[in-house]
Design a protein around this motif. Structure first.
Motif, short mmCIF file in Angstrom:
data_model
loop_
_atom_site.label_atom_id
_atom_site.label_comp_id
_atom_site.label_asym_id
_atom_site.label_seq_id
_atom_site.Cartn_x
_atom_site.Cartn_y
_atom_site.Cartn_z
N LEU A 15 -7.00 7.77 3.77
CA LEU A 15 -8.03 8.73 3.43
C LEU A 15 -7.76 10.09 4.07
O LEU A 15 -8.08 11.15 3.50
N ALA A 16 -7.15 10.07 5.25
CA ALA A 16 -6.86 11.31 5.96
C ALA A 16 -5.54 11.95 5.52
O ALA A 16 -5.15 13.00 6.01
N GLY A 17 -4.86 11.28 4.59
CA GLY A 17 -3.58 11.80 4.13
C GLY A 17 -2.47 11.68 5.14
O GLY A 17 -1.50 12.45 5.10
N ARG A 18 -2.60 10.73 6.06
CA ARG A 18 -1.62 10.60 7.15
C ARG A 18 -0.89 9.26 7.08
O ARG A 18 -0.23 8.85 8.03
N LEU A 19 -0.96 8.59 5.93
CA LEU A 19 -0.32 7.28 5.81
C LEU A 19 1.20 7.40 5.85
O LEU A 19 1.87 6.60 6.45
N LEU A 58 0.83 -1.21 0.00
CA LEU A 58 0.00 0.00 0.00
C LEU A 58 0.86 1.25 0.00
O LEU A 58 0.62 2.19 -0.77
N ARG A 59 1.87 1.29 0.84
CA ARG A 59 2.72 2.47 0.92
C ARG A 59 3.50 2.68 -0.38
O ARG A 59 3.66 3.82 -0.84
N ALA A 60 3.98 1.59 -0.98
CA ALA A 60 4.68 1.72 -2.25
C ALA A 60 3.74 2.27 -3.33
O ALA A 60 4.12 3.16 -4.11
N TRP A 61 2.53 1.74 -3.38
CA TRP A 61 1.54 2.20 -4.36
C TRP A 61 1.22 3.67 -4.18
O TRP A 61 1.16 4.45 -5.15
N ARG A 62 1.03 4.09 -2.93
CA ARG A 62 0.70 5.48 -2.65
C ARG A 62 1.85 6.43 -2.93
O ARG A 62 1.66 7.64 -3.09
N LYS A 63 3.06 5.89 -3.03
CA LYS A 63 4.21 6.70 -3.43
C LYS A 63 4.38 6.73 -4.95
O LYS A 63 5.34 7.31 -5.47
N GLY A 64 3.43 6.10 -5.65
CA GLY A 64 3.45 6.16 -7.10
C GLY A 64 4.08 4.97 -7.79
O GLY A 64 4.26 4.98 -9.01
N LEU A 68 -5.21 1.37 8.26
CA LEU A 68 -4.41 1.86 7.14
C LEU A 68 -5.29 2.63 6.14
O LEU A 68 -4.88 3.66 5.61
N ARG A 69 -6.49 2.11 5.90
CA ARG A 69 -7.42 2.80 4.98
C ARG A 69 -7.77 4.19 5.50
O ARG A 69 -7.76 5.18 4.75
N PHE A 70 -8.08 4.28 6.78
CA PHE A 70 -8.46 5.57 7.35
C PHE A 70 -7.29 6.55 7.34
O PHE A 70 -7.46 7.74 7.06
N LEU A 71 -6.09 6.07 7.64
CA LEU A 71 -4.90 6.92 7.58
C LEU A 71 -4.67 7.39 6.15
O LEU A 71 -4.30 8.57 5.92
#
Length: 243
Positions: free
Chosen positions: A239-243, A193-199, A234-237
């Motif tokens: 969505l809140a932009g705090r991951l 998830l973190r890798a994906w959110r980093k693009g 993790l989903r809530f973090l």
């Protein structure tokens, strides 16, 4: 050959003294670029000593990290990632010690990593299930777990819980390890998830997963319970932009 041309395979261990002498030489035979880092959590069965013997025998391609005690899969991998980045490896892979991840699947993953920064060795590709010697109950838990994780986090990976993965160094450099919250079954989900959110969009390549034939599984009810609630956190973090 410089370290940034090389691939580090991080193998966490706890009571794997019988499996380690089988998996390490098999990995090294696949590709001369492959190095192994064994991260041992002070195994009471002497796995750490076996790892040291392998490191001496296969120097300089095998390394050992001894930790004070059993701190969990996630912490072991993060320690291994930090070491690998510090040593300048261009790619870092995750792999189990119990031969459930086959060394013969490494070339496919390595080839894919030339064009894709995150490669997931997947048991569930194109509607196929490539798992050997699992009871149906364990298979259903795994399938449900990956569906559940994908539904909760939206990470675009069918085998979200799989632990046979390859990351180019820039992926791990982009992740703040101090913010990683998971340590057990959900660690693999969070990492993807973190890798994906980093693009860095993951690509899945098919592997064959074989149930261990020596030793005991580290799966436990507490690990499963952690995964059930952690994915929603993790989903809530996210969505809140705090991951």
């Amino acid at each position: 050959m410089t370290n940034d041309d090389r691939i580090l395979v991080v193998i966490p261990t706890y009571d794997e003294r019988d499996n380690l002498p089988r998996i390490v030489p098999a990995v090294l035979e696949v590709d001369p670029r492959l190095h192994v880092l064994v991260v041992d959590d002070n195994s009471p069965d002497g796995t750490g000593e076996v790892a040291d013997e392998l490191a001496a025998r296969h120097a300089p391609r095998v390394h050992v990290m001894h930790r004070a005690g059993k701190e969990g899969l996630g912490r072991a991998y993060l320690a291994g990632f930090e070491w690998g980045l510090g040593e300048g490896y261009g790619w870092i892979m995750e792999m189990d010690a119990d031969l459930s991840h086959r060394p013969e699947d490494l070339p496919t993953m390595i080839a894919a990593s030339e064009e894709h920064p995150v490669v997931v060795g997947s048991r569930y590709v194109d509607g196929r299930v490539t798992v050997v010697n699992w009871p149906i109950s364990r298979l259903l838990i795994s399938l449900f777990g990956s569906w559940y994780a994908r539904t909760a986090t939206r990470v675009p990976v069918r085998d979200a819980t799989g632990g046979f993965n390859c990351f180019r160094r820039e992926v791990l450099e982009a992740i703040d390890f101090e913010r990683v919250q998971s340590n057990g079954y959900s660690f693999q989900i969070e990492l993807k998830l973190r890798a994906w959110r980093k693009g860095f969009r993951p690509i899945e390549v098919p592997i064959v997963f074989t149930e261990r034939d020596t030793g005991e599984s580290k799966m436990s009810k507490s690990i499963v319970r952690e995964a059930i609630w952690k994915v929603w956190k993790l989903r809530f973090l996210d969505l809140a932009g705090r991951l």
